[in-house]
Design a protein around this motif. Structure first.
Motif, PDB file in Angstrom:
ATOM      1  N   MET A  73      50.256  37.294  35.865  1.00  0.00           N
ATOM      2  CA  MET A  73      49.335  38.498  35.515  1.00  0.00           C
ATOM      3  C   MET A  73      48.358  38.615  36.287  1.00  0.00           C
ATOM      4  O   MET A  73      47.627  39.848  36.778  1.00  0.00           O
ATOM      5  CB  MET A  73      49.415  38.855  34.171  1.00  0.00           C
ATOM      6  N   GLN A  74      47.457  37.495  36.187  1.00  0.00           N
ATOM      7  CA  GLN A  74      46.117  37.454  36.922  1.00  0.00           C
ATOM      8  C   GLN A  74      46.272  37.762  38.395  1.00  0.00           C
ATOM      9  O   GLN A  74      45.431  38.623  38.886  1.00  0.00           O
ATOM     10  CB  GLN A  74      45.484  36.206  36.704  1.00  0.00           C
ATOM     11  N   LEU A  75      47.523  37.292  38.781  1.00  0.00           N
ATOM     12  CA  LEU A  75      47.784  37.597  40.350  1.00  0.00           C
ATOM     13  C   LEU A  75      47.715  39.010  40.575  1.00  0.00           C
ATOM     14  O   LEU A  75      47.588  40.002  41.693  1.00  0.00           O
ATOM     15  CB  LEU A  75      48.889  37.039  40.960  1.00  0.00           C
ATOM     16  N   ILE A  76      48.782  39.698  39.827  1.00  0.00           N
ATOM     17  CA  ILE A  76      48.911  41.131  39.971  1.00  0.00           C
ATOM     18  C   ILE A  76      47.696  41.988  39.833  1.00  0.00           C
ATOM     19  O   ILE A  76      47.409  42.647  40.566  1.00  0.00           O
ATOM     20  CB  ILE A  76      50.095  41.776  38.789  1.00  0.00           C
ATOM     21  N   MET A  77      46.914  41.705  38.682  1.00  0.00           N
ATOM     22  CA  MET A  77      45.781  42.606  38.556  1.00  0.00           C
ATOM     23  C   MET A  77      44.689  42.292  39.638  1.00  0.00           C
ATOM     24  O   MET A  77      43.949  43.420  40.013  1.00  0.00           O
ATOM     25  CB  MET A  77      45.109  42.046  37.029  1.00  0.00           C
ATOM     26  N   THR A  78      44.654  41.236  40.112  1.00  0.00           N
ATOM     27  CA  THR A  78      43.683  40.978  41.288  1.00  0.00           C
ATOM     28  C   THR A  78      44.035  41.865  42.509  1.00  0.00           C
ATOM     29  O   THR A  78      43.243  42.244  43.167  1.00  0.00           O
ATOM     30  CB  THR A  78      43.612  39.440  41.551  1.00  0.00           C
ATOM     31  N   CYS A  79      45.377  41.813  42.683  1.00  0.00           N
ATOM     32  CA  CYS A  79      45.999  42.777  43.674  1.00  0.00           C
ATOM     33  C   CYS A  79      45.686  43.953  43.572  1.00  0.00           C
ATOM     34  O   CYS A  79      45.297  44.831  44.458  1.00  0.00           O
ATOM     35  CB  CYS A  79      47.310  42.256  44.110  1.00  0.00           C
ATOM     36  N   ALA A  80      45.708  44.511  42.334  1.00  0.00           N
ATOM     37  CA  ALA A  80      45.503  46.037  41.906  1.00  0.00           C
ATOM     38  C   ALA A  80      44.167  46.079  42.315  1.00  0.00           C
ATOM     39  O   ALA A  80      43.871  47.235  42.975  1.00  0.00           O
ATOM     40  CB  ALA A  80      45.851  46.250  40.353  1.00  0.00           C
ATOM     41  N   ILE A  81      43.081  45.578  41.957  1.00  0.00           N
ATOM     42  CA  ILE A  81      41.921  45.563  42.243  1.00  0.00           C
ATOM     43  C   ILE A  81      41.581  45.631  43.939  1.00  0.00           C
ATOM     44  O   ILE A  81      40.822  46.735  44.456  1.00  0.00           O
ATOM     45  CB  ILE A  81      40.806  44.525  41.755  1.00  0.00           C
ATOM     46  N   VAL A  82      42.105  44.737  44.605  1.00  0.00           N
ATOM     47  CA  VAL A  82      41.980  44.715  46.021  1.00  0.00           C
ATOM     48  C   VAL A  82      42.659  45.940  46.684  1.00  0.00           C
ATOM     49  O   VAL A  82      41.950  46.718  47.526  1.00  0.00           O
ATOM     50  CB  VAL A  82      42.840  43.308  46.633  1.00  0.00           C
ATOM     51  N   ASP A  83      43.781  46.416  46.154  1.00  0.00           N
ATOM     52  CA  ASP A  83      44.507  47.483  46.773  1.00  0.00           C
ATOM     53  C   ASP A  83      43.407  48.875  46.506  1.00  0.00           C
ATOM     54  O   ASP A  83      43.231  49.794  47.622  1.00  0.00           O
ATOM     55  CB  ASP A  83      45.532  47.832  46.153  1.00  0.00           C
ATOM     56  N   VAL A  84      42.890  48.912  45.106  1.00  0.00           N
ATOM     57  CA  VAL A  84      42.220  50.096  45.086  1.00  0.00           C
ATOM     58  C   VAL A  84      40.635  50.094  45.887  1.00  0.00           C
ATOM     59  O   VAL A  84      40.387  51.096  46.351  1.00  0.00           O
ATOM     60  CB  VAL A  84      41.911  50.312  43.563  1.00  0.00           C
ATOM     61  N   ALA A  85      40.060  48.719  46.031  1.00  0.00           N
ATOM     62  CA  ALA A  85      39.053  48.702  46.525  1.00  0.00           C
ATOM     63  C   ALA A  85      39.292  49.070  48.268  1.00  0.00           C
ATOM     64  O   ALA A  85      38.283  49.760  48.898  1.00  0.00           O
ATOM     65  CB  ALA A  85      38.807  47.305  46.546  1.00  0.00           C
ATOM     66  N   MET A  86      40.286  48.526  48.805  1.00  0.00           N
ATOM     67  CA  MET A  86      40.536  48.891  50.125  1.00  0.00           C
ATOM     68  C   MET A  86      40.836  50.443  50.139  1.00  0.00           C
ATOM     69  O   MET A  86      40.423  51.044  51.286  1.00  0.00           O
ATOM     70  CB  MET A  86      42.086  48.427  50.629  1.00  0.00           C
ATOM     71  N   LEU A  87      41.347  50.977  49.217  1.00  0.00           N
ATOM     72  CA  LEU A  87      41.480  52.285  49.628  1.00  0.00           C
ATOM     73  C   LEU A  87      40.253  53.201  49.268  1.00  0.00           C
ATOM     74  O   LEU A  87      39.812  54.019  50.283  1.00  0.00           O
ATOM     75  CB  LEU A  87      42.484  53.051  48.402  1.00  0.00           C
ATOM     76  N   ALA A  88      39.344  52.805  48.546  1.00  0.00           N
ATOM     77  CA  ALA A  88      37.987  53.527  48.221  1.00  0.00           C
ATOM     78  C   ALA A  88      37.177  53.206  49.530  1.00  0.00           C
ATOM     79  O   ALA A  88      36.637  54.052  50.143  1.00  0.00           O
ATOM     80  CB  ALA A  88      37.369  52.921  47.070  1.00  0.00           C
TER      81      ALA A  88
END
Length: 277
Positions: free
Chosen positions: A254-269
């Motif tokens: 789950m930590q892997l998933i949530m870290t990737c979610a932050i990365v995805d949104v950060a890249m988008l922003a």
């Protein structure tokens, strides 16, 4: 007293709470929120997530005690269930009051997001529809930010889809380490019925699909920052599948998933991409 406060904070599921708050703040930043409005958005989401986390530990206290969950303060008796219950309702009220200045649209979206978390805690977790609250709550999270702008706007359809997929991935990887304990206390959600391997593959397929949507969403120009996020997201999906087949599922997934979610949104922003219609 300090120990009681710390135990109460630990009962709020601080990891996911912080991650979802950071994701919302990054969305607000990418949308150009002024500092004051950005703080209100972050605090509103934080309180909403605290209410969901505390309601989970309050409602699951007896089950957690039965399976001797050492990571649950209410089950251990470090903080009383009544205090956790009261904190859940106080945080719920604060979340709604803090969202109100962002507009009725943002408030309605936040109500749906919080309702999804509470519905899961109140019983949907034990059904084949256990994934639905996560898909709905994560899917509508960007709408809180886009509708909370001074000029409200709805997210594009692919944004809802990407959020929903990340929610499904988060749900599955969150419960994988607890399948046996859950079975002992009568919980049988979708991951329990599919089994750890199939559920894990579903989770990381959802992560990969969400990352692809965020990178190549309809109307989005391809930019280097998004490609970097794509590489990280797909790499995490592959790493997750490898871990899934090599060892017993742990919270690391789950930590892997949530870290990737932050990365995805950060890249988008950071890429300055438009997520609104």
């Amino acid at each position: 007293m300090a120990k009681k406060v710390l135990s109460l904070l630990l009962a709020s599921h601080p990891g996911p709470t912080v991650v979802v708050t950071v994701i919302a703040a990054l969305l607000g930043l990418g949308l150009g929120y002024p500092p004051g409005r950005l703080v209100v958005l972050a605090l509103a989401i934080l309180c909403g997530q605290l209410s969901i986390g505390w309601s989970n530990d309050w409602l699951d206290a007896a089950r957690d005690r039965a399976v001797e969950r050492s990571d649950k303060p209410a089950a251990r008796g470090d903080v009383s269930v009544s205090v956790v219950r009261a904190a859940a309702f106080v945080a719920l009220g604060a979340a709604l009051l803090l969202t109100l200045p962002l507009g009725l649209g943002a408030l309605a979206a936040h109500v749906v997001a919080i309702a999804g978390g509470w519905a899961y805690n109140l019983g949907l977790k034990a059904t084949v529809y256990s994934w639905v609250p996560f898909a709905v709550s994560f899917g509508i999270l960007p709408a809180i930010a886009t509708l909370g702008q001074e000029q409200p706007a709805l997210p594009q359809s692919w944004v809802y889809a990407a959020g929903g997929l990340l929610g499904v991935a988060a749900h599955v990887t969150n419960v994988l380490p607890d399948l046996e304990d859950d079975a002992r206390t009568g919980i049988s959600g979708l991951p329990h019925r599919l089994g750890p391997r199939v559920s894990g593959l579903l989770a990381f397929a959802a992560l990969a699909a969400a990352t692809l949507l965020i990178t190549f969403g309809p109307g989005l120009p391809v930019r280097p920052l998004l490609i970097a996020g794509l590489v990280i997201g797909l790499g995490a999906a592959v790493a997750g599948v490898v871990l899934l087949f090599r060892r017993t599922p742990t919270r690391l997934l789950m930590q892997l998933i949530m870290t990737c979610a932050i990365v995805d949104v950060a890249m988008l922003a950071l890429a300055g991409q438009s997520v609104t219609v």
